[in-house]
Design a protein around this motif. Structure first.
Motif, PDB file in Angstrom:
ATOM      1  N   GLY A   1       0.813  -1.207   0.000  1.00  0.00           N
ATOM      2  CA  GLY A   1       0.000   0.000   0.000  1.00  0.00           C
ATOM      3  C   GLY A   1       0.849   1.260   0.000  1.00  0.00           C
ATOM      4  N   GLY A   2       0.166   2.403  -0.003  1.00  0.00           N
ATOM      5  CA  GLY A   2       0.877   3.681   0.023  1.00  0.00           C
ATOM      6  C   GLY A   2       0.063   4.779  -0.616  1.00  0.00           C
ATOM      7  N   LEU A   3       0.762   5.830  -1.012  1.00  0.00           N
ATOM      8  CA  LEU A   3       0.140   7.006  -1.614  1.00  0.00           C
ATOM      9  C   LEU A   3       0.428   7.028  -3.103  1.00  0.00           C
ATOM     10  CD1 LEU A   3      -1.232   9.817  -1.371  1.00  0.00           C
ATOM     11  CD2 LEU A   3       1.051  10.749  -0.896  1.00  0.00           C
ATOM     12  N   ILE A   4      -0.600   7.298  -3.892  1.00  0.00           N
ATOM     13  CA  ILE A   4      -0.430   7.327  -5.341  1.00  0.00           C
ATOM     14  C   ILE A   4      -1.391   8.339  -5.939  1.00  0.00           C
ATOM     15  CG2 ILE A   4      -2.121   5.514  -5.780  1.00  0.00           C
ATOM     16  CD1 ILE A   4      -0.081   4.454  -7.911  1.00  0.00           C
ATOM     17  N   GLN A   5      -1.031   8.862  -7.086  1.00  0.00           N
ATOM     18  CA  GLN A   5      -1.902   9.822  -7.765  1.00  0.00           C
ATOM     19  C   GLN A   5      -3.000   9.100  -8.547  1.00  0.00           C
ATOM     20  OE1 GLN A   5       0.626  12.436 -10.134  1.00  0.00           O
ATOM     21  NE2 GLN A   5       0.446  14.001  -8.535  1.00  0.00           N
ATOM     22  N   ALA A   6      -4.097   9.800  -8.720  1.00  0.00           N
ATOM     23  CA  ALA A   6      -5.203   9.237  -9.502  1.00  0.00           C
ATOM     24  C   ALA A   6      -4.718   8.863 -10.907  1.00  0.00           C
ATOM     25  CB  ALA A   6      -6.344  10.240  -9.590  1.00  0.00           C
ATOM     26  N   GLY A   7      -5.212   7.729 -11.377  1.00  0.00           N
ATOM     27  CA  GLY A   7      -4.813   7.222 -12.681  1.00  0.00           C
ATOM     28  C   GLY A   7      -3.661   6.244 -12.630  1.00  0.00           C
ATOM     29  N   GLY A   8      -3.014   6.177 -11.488  1.00  0.00           N
ATOM     30  CA  GLY A   8      -1.870   5.291 -11.333  1.00  0.00           C
ATOM     31  C   GLY A   8      -2.262   3.864 -11.001  1.00  0.00           C
ATOM     32  N   SER A   9      -1.241   3.036 -10.807  1.00  0.00           N
ATOM     33  CA  SER A   9      -1.439   1.622 -10.508  1.00  0.00           C
ATOM     34  C   SER A   9      -0.715   1.259  -9.223  1.00  0.00           C
ATOM     35  CB  SER A   9      -0.911   0.739 -11.645  1.00  0.00           C
ATOM     36  OG  SER A   9      -1.632   0.949 -12.831  1.00  0.00           O
ATOM     37  N   MET A  10      -1.252   0.272  -8.556  1.00  0.00           N
ATOM     38  CA  MET A  10      -0.642  -0.209  -7.324  1.00  0.00           C
ATOM     39  C   MET A  10      -0.949  -1.690  -7.186  1.00  0.00           C
ATOM     40  SD  MET A  10      -1.173   1.263  -3.464  1.00  0.00           S
ATOM     41  CE  MET A  10      -0.301   2.788  -3.835  1.00  0.00           C
ATOM     42  N   ARG A  11      -0.007  -2.393  -6.563  1.00  0.00           N
ATOM     43  CA  ARG A  11      -0.165  -3.828  -6.404  1.00  0.00           C
ATOM     44  C   ARG A  11      -0.097  -4.181  -4.921  1.00  0.00           C
ATOM     45  NH1 ARG A  11       2.152  -8.645  -9.737  1.00  0.00           N
ATOM     46  NH2 ARG A  11       3.157  -9.954  -8.172  1.00  0.00           N
ATOM     47  N   LEU A  12      -1.107  -4.848  -4.458  1.00  0.00           N
ATOM     48  CA  LEU A  12      -1.122  -5.337  -3.079  1.00  0.00           C
ATOM     49  C   LEU A  12      -0.837  -6.834  -3.075  1.00  0.00           C
ATOM     50  CD1 LEU A  12      -4.293  -3.583  -1.605  1.00  0.00           C
ATOM     51  CD2 LEU A  12      -1.917  -2.838  -1.479  1.00  0.00           C
TER      52      LEU A  12
END
Length: 127
Positions: free
Chosen positions: A9-20
């Motif tokens: 988890g963490g902080l990301i800008q809208a439109g970005g991707s993240m993997r949990l």
């Protein structure tokens, strides 16, 4: 006793991707139905996605359908939630969950269906 530990988890800008990621220990991973829930501030906890024991069946909540992908690697005792096209409304604490028993489709979105859950991972999407 099955233990689940989320990471990624963490902080990301809208439109970005993240993997949990969710690492399971203390049980036979291939016997677990895995899933993800989330809880945003001031809101009730809600179902996100679930995956069958062999990965052949996946189910998503409407708000994340087409943007999130759930997967699993039984050789690594790991479940993955890939989140793309993130939006501020995806901001929440995300919980990995696991179920040992079989259940009806109508139960898939119910928190109490699952026997085990992790401590949660914060995902914050900024606009």
């Amino acid at each position: 006793q099955v233990q689940l530990v989320e990471s990624g988890g963490g902080l990301i800008q809208a439109g970005g991707s993240m993997r949990l990621s969710c690492l399971a220990s203390g049980g036979t991973f291939s016997q677990l139905i895995m899933g993800w829930f989330r809880q945003a501030p001031g809101k009730e906890r809600e179902f996100v996605a679930a995956i069958s024991r062999n990965g052949g069946f996946k189910f998503y909540a409407d708000p994340v359908e087409g943007r999130f992908t759930i997967s699993r690697d039984n050789s690594q005792n790991t479940a993955i939630l890939q989140m793309d096209s993130l939006m501020p409304e995806d901001t929440a604490v995300y919980y990995c969950v696991a179920a040992l028993r079989n259940f009806y489709d109508s139960e898939i979105k119910v928190w109490s269906t699952y026997d085990h859950w992790g401590q949660g991972s914060q995902v914050t999407v900024s606009s």
